[in-house]
Design an enzyme around this catalytic site. Structure first.
Site, mmCIF file in Angstrom:
data_model
loop_
_atom_site.group_PDB
_atom_site.id
_atom_site.type_symbol
_atom_site.label_atom_id
_atom_site.label_comp_id
_atom_site.label_asym_id
_atom_site.label_seq_id
_atom_site.Cartn_x
_atom_site.Cartn_y
_atom_site.Cartn_z
ATOM 1 N N PHE A 135 -0.110 3.515 -3.414
ATOM 2 C CA PHE A 135 0.330 2.392 -4.259
ATOM 3 C C PHE A 135 0.885 1.237 -3.428
ATOM 4 O O PHE A 135 1.823 0.552 -3.843
ATOM 5 C CB PHE A 135 1.368 2.862 -5.293
ATOM 6 N N CYS A 136 0.312 1.037 -2.230
ATOM 7 C CA CYS A 136 0.738 -0.045 -1.328
ATOM 8 C C CYS A 136 2.211 0.074 -0.969
ATOM 9 O O CYS A 136 2.882 -0.932 -0.715
ATOM 10 C CB CYS A 136 0.451 -1.409 -1.953
ATOM 11 N N ASN A 137 2.722 1.297 -0.951
ATOM 12 C CA ASN A 137 4.127 1.532 -0.620
ATOM 13 C C ASN A 137 4.194 2.610 0.460
ATOM 14 O O ASN A 137 4.510 3.770 0.194
ATOM 15 C CB ASN A 137 4.885 1.984 -1.875
#
Length: 813
Positions: A430-432
């Site tokens: 999740f781009c984290n």
């Protein structure tokens, strides 16, 4: 469902469904989200959904009013400028921010808002950029070369613990642990140079988009007013601290209250709030912090005056005008008031309670799931140490699933099966990256080795070296219902606790034990000259070193270099082909082309060129064709493309065996443009068994209409008949006539078999893959049919008649 919902309402009914609002949740869904009738949408952290009522209001607004460029002075432009001003105030109101203290700068999204801070912040060699591990990549990007690190600042990732605890006499208690300090050498910096004014930036999300953990905004007060109390290191005690909150996710249910917390920058995204418009965000900035930002570029609207042939500009003084390059997206800005109207009618507190009740129910239910041996099915990420759901969690549930033996289900398998069940969710990191590594226990070495092994975001790798490298995430929005959560939990229960998770080994064993006494024969042979286009059947056909002669020997390529396939371009299925060996000609037809295309099998080398392409990670040499041929295919599929023919490659496969079934493709065999192997074999009896199951599902009411599939739906080269369904699962070596073949294992099926081409139309459904998934799954693969390679005998080329013939006997092992 009724009894289960009663139990849910006993526990959560006080908070669920907007009992004090003009409409209940059921009324909202029926009137404003009719398009969700057959869909469970659980990716509101990625993008929430716009209301049909909201879009009707937007359409009516845009078709009833004339909006001019707000940089003009006409009546329509002045009216537009007033609407933009009102929109700014709505954004400030949403964050409870006084216009005396804050301004709203419109941007192209939350990422652009964060980038604005990064590029305009007054960095120096004595500055620090500190950010929590749970930040999105868009925040971490501020540390990069042109921003913090590039200006000589230090960048430090931190872990924040015990943010929410309260102890004697203290309203707030926390512990911050620093990771290593990151610095880059920047030319021109010298030790001992005067510090001057030093500004530091601390960034954290209001809600982690990986785990759903909500950060206590008191952290902003502590950092700004008493940083030494929790930072505890001299490197972080110089200068003034400013605080940035990424509220792109958290503001959908709990925006920061800027009347209580002295935050300097808040990044927002409107499609996260109410679905539409996309491509619009905002930076809410404190006035005194805005004055510190250094703007370099100027454009239309940001300057009061400029002279073209000398270095002279006079910038505008208004904060919004200074930082909004060019004309703002005024039609999108005019549309956000209709979204805010929806949220305000429900109230944010009610939305937060509603979504939290659904997330709490989902977490509680998933935590309770157990395999028959008592082991947990679900591992949740975030603060889930007990069955009590903590109030600090937002409406996100992030998790991975385990098998009874403790091994992991891959998150891509979960996503694939969820999609077949009409459930839309999200998987991955999740781009984290910080939260992902933190919760999954991935070390720096793990992350680097995974990258070196070829893993990138959004690929199909989900388990590497026995560890998940991402997670499954479901998230709820203001229009989510109990039925959405229940269907999702039921899906997890039936798909990952049921004994039906695996291929029916009973059928396999019966096949293996009985096939020696059974007469199998080759019922049909199909050749697909052009990859992903229609094929043709033949009574007899020659073999080559690559499989069936001329099978998948041609491909179509887009002008951008993409190899076109049926999955991306379903129209390719309407192209039919036939090879006449006696004429040495390939004939191609399309309902979109008047003329039949004829292509000589014998190449005219004076008229073709050779080029290199890459497909499935392998390099191929190919022949290209004339503009006339390419124009025919471009017309046939409705997009520009070129035809290429196989010339040669070094394509190699590696065999991979599991305990019971060979599930991978590979061997040292030559192929043309096949995805996995030279041949695909399907059994007529297996297709019949599948159709019986599909008919049974219709009778049970699982499907509205009868779904029957033909063997051609699976695009086999060889269709065999005789014996029992799935006997072929147990085959290792087979002989057809006097030719020998090696099984490379089951063919892993994807959603391409759900495409039906009828009467010139492409029809998509969840079948037959959904039914196959219920009883043909092995380690995340949905198997149907087997892959074969043409086998040499004792290392020597097979001799004699190199043709296959319909009617020949098929002898397993």
């Amino acid at each position: 469902m009724a009894t289960a919902k009663e139990e849910f309402l006993k526990e959560f009914g006080e908070h669920y469904g907007y009992p004090n609002s003009p409409k209940t949740i059921d009324q909202i869904r029926a009137a404003e989200f009719n398009r969700l009738q057959n869909l469970v949408y659980l990716d509101h952290a990625g993008a929430t959904l716009y209301s049909e009522l909201q879009m009707e209001s937007v359409f009516k607004d845009l078709t009833s009013n004339v909006y001019g460029n707000p940089h003009s002075q006409s009546d329509s432009s002045s009216a537009t400028l007033e609407i933009v001003r009102d929109a700014r105030q709505q954004v400030l109101d949403y964050c409870n921010a006084s216009p005396k203290d804050y301004k709203c700068i419109f941007t192209s999204g939350a990422t652009a808002a964060l980038k604005l801070v990064g590029e305009a912040f007054p960095w120096s060699c004595n500055s620090n950029f500190m950010y929590t591990m749970e930040n999105h990549n868009s925040v971490i990007g501020i540390r990069d070369t042109r921003y913090a690190l590039g200006q000589g600042a230090a960048a430090i990732a931190v872990d924040v613990e015990d943010v929410h605890t309260r102890i004697e006499g203290e309203n707030f208690s926390t512990k911050i642990s620093l990771h290593q300090i990151q610095r880059r050498k920047v030319a021109g910096l010298r030790e001992g140079e005067p510090m001057g004014d030093v500004y530091n930036l601390f960034a954290f999300p209001s809600e982690c988009n990986f785990s759903g953990l909500r950060f206590n905004l008191d952290l902003a007060k502590i950092i700004k007013e008493d940083s030494s109390r929790i930072l505890g290191t001299s490197v972080c005690n110089n200068g003034r601290w400013l605080v940035l909150i990424d509220a792109a996710k958290g503001s959908a249910t709990m925006p920061p209250d800027l009347s209580k917390y002295p935050v300097d920058f808040v990044a927002l995204s409107f499609y996260k709030l109410f679905g539409y418009p996309t491509g619009l965000g905002a930076l809410v900035v404190r006035n005194d912090a805005a004055k510190l930002l250094k703007k370099s570029y100027f454009s239309g609207g940001t300057v009061a005056a400029s002279i073209a042939d000398i270095d002279f500009i006079k910038r505008r003084e208004g904060i919004e005008e200074l930082f909004e390059d060019g004309t703002v997206s005024f039609l999108s800005i005019a549309s956000i008031r209709h979204g805010f109207k929806i949220l305000n009618s429900l109230t944010l507190s009610a939305i937060s309670r509603h979504t939290t009740s659904l997330a709490s129910y989902t977490r509680k239910t998933l935590l309770a799931l157990r395999h028959s041996n008592g082991s947990s099915v679900c591992i949740l990420y975030g603060r889930h140490n007990s069955m009590e759901m903590c109030h600090e969690m937002g409406p996100i549930v992030s998790f991975n699933l385990k098998r009874p033996d403790g091994s992991w289900f891959g998150y891509r398998e979960v996503e694939k099966l969820a999609s077949l069940s009409g459930i839309q969710l999200r998987t991955g990191c999740f781009c984290n990256p910080g939260a992902c590594a933190k919760y999954l226990g991935l070390s720096h070495m793990d992350l680097i080795s995974n990258t070196e092994a070829g893993h990138v975001c959004w690929d199909d790798h989900d388990i590497i070296n026995g560890k998940p490298i991402g997670a499954v995430r479901v998230s709820f929005g203001y229009m989510s219902t109990y039925e959405d959560a229940k269907k999702f939990v039921d899906f997890v229960t039936s798909s990952f606790m049921s004994s039906r998770n695996h291929v029916d080994h009973g059928n396999q064993l019966e096949g293996v034990n009985g096939f020696l006494d059974t007469c199998y024969y080759l019922k049909s042979i199909t050749i697909y000259p052009i990859k992903s286009c229609g094929g043709f059947s033949a009574r007899s056909w020659p073999l080559s070193n690559n499989g069936l002669k001329h099978d998948r020997e041609w491909i179509l390529k887009s002008l951008s270099g993409e190899i076109l396939t049926l999955k991306r371009v379903p129209e390719m299925g309407f192209i039919s082909s036939f090879i006449d060996l006696s004429q040495g000609m390939l004939f191609v037809e399309s309902p979109h082309c008047k003329e039949k295309l004829q292509i000589k099998l014998q190449l005219d080398f004076s008229d073709v060129t050779i080029q290199d392409i890459e497909l499935h990670g392998q390099r191929y040499k190919v022949y290209s064709y004339s503009n006339e041929t390419n124009a025919w295919f471009s017309e046939a599929i409705g997009r520009p493309c070129t035809l290429l023919r196989y010339s040669g490659s070094n394509h190699e496969f590696v065999l991979d065996k599991t305990k019971d079934v060979v599930t991978c493709k590979d061997t040292n065999s030559a192929v043309c443009f096949a995805n996995e192997a030279q041949f695909l074999l399907v059994s007529e009896e297996s297709v019949s068994d599948l159709n019986k199951r599909l008919s049974s599902d219709v009778q049970k009411g699982i499907h509205v209409t009868a779904t029957q599939v033909n063997a051609s739906r699976f695009r086999p080269n060889l269709l065999v008949s005789g014996g029992r369904a799935y006997d072929e699962d147990g085959w290792r070596d087979i002989r057809i006539g006097n030719k020998y073949f090696r099984s490379l294992g089951g063919c892993n099926r994807c959603q391409i078999i759900n495409l039906a081409l009828n009467a010139g139309r492409v029809q998509k459904s969840n079948e037959p893959l959904a039914t196959l998934a219920s009883y043909r799954r092995v380690k995340g693969r949905i198997l149907f049919g087997i892959l074969l390679k043409y086998e040499s005998v004792n290392g020597e080329q097979q001799q004699g008649d190199s043709w296959l013939h319909v009617g020949q006997e098929v002898h397993p092992d």
